[in-house]
Design an enzyme around this catalytic site. Structure first.
Site, PDB file in Angstrom:
ATOM      1  N   LYS A  14       0.824  -1.217   0.000  1.00  0.00           N
ATOM      2  CA  LYS A  14       0.000   0.000   0.000  1.00  0.00           C
ATOM      3  C   LYS A  14       0.856   1.264   0.000  1.00  0.00           C
ATOM      4  CE  LYS A  14      -2.169  -0.977   3.804  1.00  0.00           C
ATOM      5  NZ  LYS A  14      -1.617  -2.264   4.166  1.00  0.00           N
ATOM      6  N   ARG A  89      -9.917   0.965   8.188  1.00  0.00           N
ATOM      7  CA  ARG A  89      -9.581  -0.428   8.525  1.00  0.00           C
ATOM      8  C   ARG A  89     -10.733  -1.175   9.170  1.00  0.00           C
ATOM      9  NH1 ARG A  89      -3.257  -0.868  10.209  1.00  0.00           N
ATOM     10  NH2 ARG A  89      -2.487   0.103   8.330  1.00  0.00           N
ATOM     11  N   ARG A 128      11.087  -6.339   5.371  1.00  0.00           N
ATOM     12  CA  ARG A 128      10.953  -4.935   5.782  1.00  0.00           C
ATOM     13  C   ARG A 128      11.490  -4.734   7.190  1.00  0.00           C
ATOM     14  NH1 ARG A 128       5.104  -2.179   5.773  1.00  0.00           N
ATOM     15  NH2 ARG A 128       4.915  -3.185   7.782  1.00  0.00           N
ATOM     16  N   ARG A 134      11.539  -1.718  11.815  1.00  0.00           N
ATOM     17  CA  ARG A 134      10.258  -1.329  12.397  1.00  0.00           C
ATOM     18  C   ARG A 134       9.907  -2.270  13.540  1.00  0.00           C
ATOM     19  NH1 ARG A 134       5.823   0.369   8.020  1.00  0.00           N
ATOM     20  NH2 ARG A 134       4.540  -0.527   9.650  1.00  0.00           N
ATOM     21  N   ARG A 145      -1.045  -9.017  13.452  1.00  0.00           N
ATOM     22  CA  ARG A 145      -1.572  -8.002  12.538  1.00  0.00           C
ATOM     23  C   ARG A 145      -2.362  -8.646  11.404  1.00  0.00           C
ATOM     24  NH1 ARG A 145       3.187  -4.770  10.497  1.00  0.00           N
ATOM     25  NH2 ARG A 145       1.618  -3.478   9.497  1.00  0.00           N
TER      26      ARG A 145
END
Length: 190
Positions: A14, A89, A128, A134, A145
């Site tokens: 996204k 969401r 990532r 992160r 998640r």
């Protein structure tokens, strides 16, 4: 005015596609994830609330996200189209977005859903985690998640499908090929 919601599971691309859409179609890029990270960094009241949920891999409460988003939209030029990245969401957020957009005399043009299989999502998120460091990209949080996404976020697709604004996009392959598929749809809406 073109107002786009880009949708997909964590790791679906996204953010990457939103930036490309924003540049090509001259849209304001609204990333609720980025807005939350900024609120956390600035230690705002909403940021403190958001952090407590994000660190556990849970969705930030609707009212907190809506407050953060509405504050951002207030600062945008009236004639600027928007790409919403990571919002809505939940169905409650989708309903709130209709109301917020109405208050700004506009509406959502389309929901683009980046479809990516779970195994690919896991690979992307772990990669990532290595490159961006992160805190929300570790295996336990990633699984949480994805689980939250499947239970709480997927109903948003049906919400937009009923409004005839839903467009699925194959989210696998070269970034530019995915973007070409998105551009074809958005070019028709301009």
């Amino acid at each position: 005015m073109l107002n786009v919601v880009i949708f997909g599971a964590p790791g679906s691309g996204k953010g990457t596609q939103s930036k490309k859409i924003s540049e090509k179609f001259n849209l304001a890029h609204v990333s609720t994830g980025e807005l939350c990270r900024r609120a956390i960094h600035n230690n705002t009241a909403e940021g403190v609330i958001a952090k407590s949920y994000i660190d556990k891999g849970e969705l930030v409460p609707d009212d907190t996200i809506i407050d953060i988003l509405d504050s951002f939209l207030e600062k945008l030029p009236v004639d600027k189209g928007i790409i919403f990245d990571g919002f809505p969401r939940t169905v409650a957020q989708a309903e709130a977005l209709i109301q917020i957009m109405k208050e700004h005399d506009t509406k959502v043009s389309v929901l683009l859903n980046l479809e990516v299989e779970r195994e690919e999502l896991l690979n992307r998120l772990l990669k990532r985690a290595e490159t961006e460091n992160r805190s929300d990209d570790n295996m336990e949080t990633i699984n949480k998640r994805l689980e939250v996404y499947e239970k709480q976020t997927l109903p948003v697709i049906e919400f937009y499908r009923k409004k005839r604004l839903y467009k699925p996009i194959k989210g696998i392959g070269d970034v530019n090929d995915i973007f070409d598929r998105i551009s074809d749809i958005l070019d028709e809406l301009k």
